[in-house]
Every structure is written in C-alpha cells, then in structure tokens.
Design a protein around this motif. Structure first.
Motif, short mmCIF file in Angstrom:
data_model
loop_
_atom_site.label_atom_id
_atom_site.label_comp_id
_atom_site.label_asym_id
_atom_site.label_seq_id
_atom_site.Cartn_x
_atom_site.Cartn_y
_atom_site.Cartn_z
N THR A 155 -0.30 7.51 -23.60
CA THR A 155 -0.40 6.37 -24.24
C THR A 155 -0.84 5.00 -23.84
N ALA A 156 -0.64 4.78 -22.35
CA ALA A 156 -1.35 3.70 -21.80
C ALA A 156 -2.76 3.89 -21.78
N VAL A 157 -3.58 5.02 -21.43
CA VAL A 157 -4.66 5.26 -21.60
C VAL A 157 -5.38 5.09 -22.92
N GLU B 264 6.09 1.48 -14.97
CA GLU B 264 6.48 2.84 -14.90
C GLU B 264 5.85 3.66 -16.02
N GLY B 265 5.11 4.69 -15.54
CA GLY B 265 4.30 5.35 -16.68
C GLY B 265 5.02 6.49 -17.23
N THR B 266 4.72 6.97 -18.33
CA THR B 266 5.44 8.15 -18.80
C THR B 266 4.36 9.30 -19.00
#
Length: 241
Positions: free
Chosen positions: A143-145, A159-161
């Motif tokens: 999602t962040a990418v 904090e990543g998922t």
C-alpha cells in the motif's frame, strides 16, 4: 535475491516460480554453507513440489582479482550441482493428506532420499536437507509502495503493513560442509544460483535465481508515467510480491 509472480509462465505454474534464493555461511558451524531455494508464492497448505521439475543449486568457485587495477571476480570453470527431484504424491494415512518423497543428487552422483515436510532435517555425512512449507520471508508494504508511486514522494509510515503476512511458500534448504562434500581446496569464495528446470530428455530452464523484486516497482512506475490524457493507465502493472 527475491521476486514473486515474475511473469505469465510463473503465474500459470507456481511450483516453478522462484521467490527467493539465499546463500550464506552457517552462523552456527564454521566451514559450512547454507543454500535456500524458495518457490510457489502464496502456497496453500496442500501445495507440493512438482514431480515434472528439477530444483537445482549450482556452485562455482570465484576468485577476487584486480585486472588493470579494476576489481573483478573470476569465475572458475568447475561447477558443483545439487539436483532436487520429487516423486508424485501418494495418499497418507490421514484423510485428505498426501506424502511426497524427494531425492537430492549431489555433485558426486550420490542420491539422498528425504520426505517433504519432515521437521527434522535429513542428515548424511556433511549434508543436511529440509524441504517443505514455510512462512514467506519477504516483506513489502505494498500500500505504501503504491502510494509513493502515485504521490511521487515517500509515503511510508513508522510502522509498515506486510502485504505477504500469513502467506507461505515451499522451501528447499541445503546445508553442506564444504570440505567434506566439495573438497578441502574448494573456496573460500563461491558463486551460487538457484534454478527450476523441466525434467526429462530435453530439459528447459524455467526460472534462474530470483529477479530483484524492485523490477515490479519499476514496471508499475513506468505504467503510471505513460498514462493517457484522461488519466487512465495505458499498460498493465507488474505483479507485486
């Protein structure tokens, strides 16, 4: 090296899809090398290795040189190959469960039998083998990418998922005592690759090592950059991890 869903052929035949390749000195036993070949991304609990493929490690001694003052690596012509083949699964005692036997063929031609999924590794002089399902070690905050690509600036939080959380794959782990298996004069530097190759009279290499996962990110960015005037994507994005 890591990549998942690396193309149409890998997606149609996930048992041949190399997701990760690792090679590192054993942290517990000096003089021993650990090789790991992971395949079959998003494997179900019933997933097994293909009996139509050979899963292969290839090793070659490497020497660090400085030709003309430029650092380089000279790869030796000698090659050490470890081939892993798997039999067709057979019904186990429990309902809905299957057993699969495997064979590792060493550079000397010795054949070592093992069973898929056995928690205790198969041991022979200088060799330790495990093959079976394991948690996928890859981490990607997809999602962040994707948000980073759209916004054209970093969109990662503290904090990543992990998009691969809870997913499994099939892993082949080989640990070998270099002196015992390859000879006292082998090393200290070795080049290693992993392959999936069709078995039979006319072998065809399907995957070699794992392409870097960043390839998928680049493909998606290229797609975004090529949007038409209406803001619609012209091409398809690469499969993510």
């Amino acid at each position: 090296m890591a990549d998942h869903f690396s193309g149409p052929r890998a997606i149609s035949d996930p048992a041949s899809d190399i997701t990760d390749v690792y090679a590192f000195p054993s942290p517990e036993r000096p003089g021993q090398l650990v090789l790991v070949l992971d395949v079959f991304p998003a494997a179900a609990t019933t997933a097994l290795f293909s009996d139509a493929l050979s899963y292969r490690f290839r090793l070659r001694p490497v020497t660090a040189t400085a030709v003309g003052g430029t650092p380089a690596f000279a790869v030796d012509a000698d090659e050490y190959t470890f081939d892993f083949g798997f039999a067709a699964p057979v019904p186990a005692n429990g309902p809905g469960t299957m057993l699969q036997a495997g064979t590792c063929t060493t550079p000397s031609g010795a054949e070592i039998s093992f069973e898929v999924g056995e928690e205790r590794s198969t041991e022979t002089p200088g060799l330790w083998i495990f093959a079976g399902a394991r948690m996928d070690p890859f981490f990607i905050d997809l999602t962040a990418v994707q948000a980073t690509e759209v916004l054209e600036q970093l969109a990662f939080g503290r904090e990543g998922t992990n998009a691969l959380d809870g997913m499994n794959m099939l892993s082949i782990v080989l640990e070998l005592d270099i002196a015992t298996v390859l000879g006292d004069d082998t090393g200290p530097l070795l080049a290693a690759v992993g392959e999936t190759v069709t078995s039979g009279g006319h072998p065809v290499r399907l995957e070699r090592m794992g392409r870097p996962e960043i390839k998928n990110v680049i493909i998606q960015q290229t797609t975004i950059d090529s949007e038409d005037g209406a803001g619609r994507s012209v091409g398809g994005g690469g499969g993510g991890g």
